[in-house]
Design an enzyme around this catalytic site. Structure first.
Site, PDB file in Angstrom:
ATOM      1  N   HIS A 180     -91.756  27.522  19.392  1.00 55.77           N
ATOM      2  CA  HIS A 180     -92.233  26.592  20.411  1.00 55.77           C
ATOM      3  C   HIS A 180     -91.442  25.286  20.390  1.00 55.77           C
ATOM      4  O   HIS A 180     -90.654  25.025  19.484  1.00 55.77           O
ATOM      5  CB  HIS A 180     -93.728  26.311  20.212  1.00 55.77           C
ATOM      6  CG  HIS A 180     -94.082  25.725  18.874  1.00 55.77           C
ATOM      7  ND1 HIS A 180     -94.013  24.377  18.600  1.00 55.77           N
ATOM      8  CD2 HIS A 180     -94.513  26.318  17.727  1.00 55.77           C
ATOM      9  CE1 HIS A 180     -94.394  24.153  17.359  1.00 55.77           C
ATOM     10  NE2 HIS A 180     -94.695  25.323  16.791  1.00 55.77           N
ATOM     11  N   CYS A 233     -95.242  26.241  13.470  1.00 57.55           N
ATOM     12  CA  CYS A 233     -94.478  27.406  13.038  1.00 57.55           C
ATOM     13  C   CYS A 233     -92.992  27.091  13.112  1.00 57.55           C
ATOM     14  O   CYS A 233     -92.451  26.457  12.220  1.00 57.55           O
ATOM     15  CB  CYS A 233     -94.834  28.609  13.907  1.00 57.55           C
ATOM     16  SG  CYS A 233     -96.530  29.200  13.710  1.00 57.55           S
TER      17      CYS A 233
END
Length: 231
Positions: A183, A199
């Site tokens: 992302h 993440c």
């Protein structure tokens, strides 16, 4: 796996054996979605690539990319591998994400890695892609920061302040959501670093570029902490 940080030379592409390489890379630009961005070469305009831009209803700020080690800039690199072109390989330890072009070349992006980014490794596929995605903080984060509880149900709407940034790629194994995401980030300084949460983070401009290349069901390999492919 072995890689080199040197981008492809246009001179190499124009002469001798480079002609074969040029044809190979030209074909590689068809492994992803149609009308994808051009691959960066030695004439690539990084000022333009990382400039401020409008994306939908939101304004994306420019990246001060020159303040970062050049290895984290978007670039085509030497990368020996055995993967099918179009595969994504994430190397959390070295803070790189590779989009495979051929057995010897890849498009590489710099990433930032949160604790969740080291918590899982293996093979997955992209089962969902979202632009300016909604963010729902995990329970562990809400426990540390109770003020985030207001986002626990409906989540935080997409936008520049959203931790998932401009784009998100959601990784699944079969019918199981790995909870692993590639992302964007609202903290551009985190690229190339270990960060407290999230993440795999990418600059807005880079995750938009990757998003435009990869179709649904793209294979993603997340390397283990020692840089090897999990068994």
């Amino acid at each position: 796996m072995h890689f080199s940080a040197l981008p492809i030379s246009r001179r190499a592409l124009l002469g001798g054996a480079g002609a074969t390489l040029a044809l190979t890379l030209a074909g590689c630009n068809t492994v992803g979605l149609h009308d994808q961005p051009p691959l960066p070469d030695e004439r690539f305009d990084y000022d333009l690539a990382y400039a401020a831009r409008k994306d939908g209803d939101f304004d994306i700020p420019a990246i001060n990319y020159k303040a970062f080690d050049r290895r984290y800039w978007r670039q085509v690199v030497d990368y020996e591998n055995r993967e099918i072109p179009g595969t994504i390989v994430v190397d959390p330890q070295n803070k790189f994400l590779y989009w495979i072009l051929s057995r010897r070349k890849a498009l590489r992006y710099g990433i930032g890695v949160g604790k969740a980014g080291f918590a899982w490794s293996g093979d997955a596929v992209i089962r969902m892609k979202q632009e300016w995605p909604v963010w729902r903080p995990p329970k562990e984060m809400i426990a540390r920061r109770p003020e985030l509880a207001r986002y626990g149900d409906d989540g935080m709407e997409g936008g520049p302040k959203n931790p998932l940034g401009a784009r998100a790629l959601y990784l699944w194994q079969g019918n199981v959501d790995t909870l692993y995401r590639i992302h964007g980030t609202n903290e551009p300084s985190s690229i190339g670093k270990n960060v407290s949460s999230g993440c795999i983070r990418m600059w807005h401009q880079d995750v938009i570029d990757l998003y435009a290349r990869v179709p649904m069901n793209t294979k993603v390999i997340v390397l283990g902490g020692d840089g090897t492919t999990p068994a």
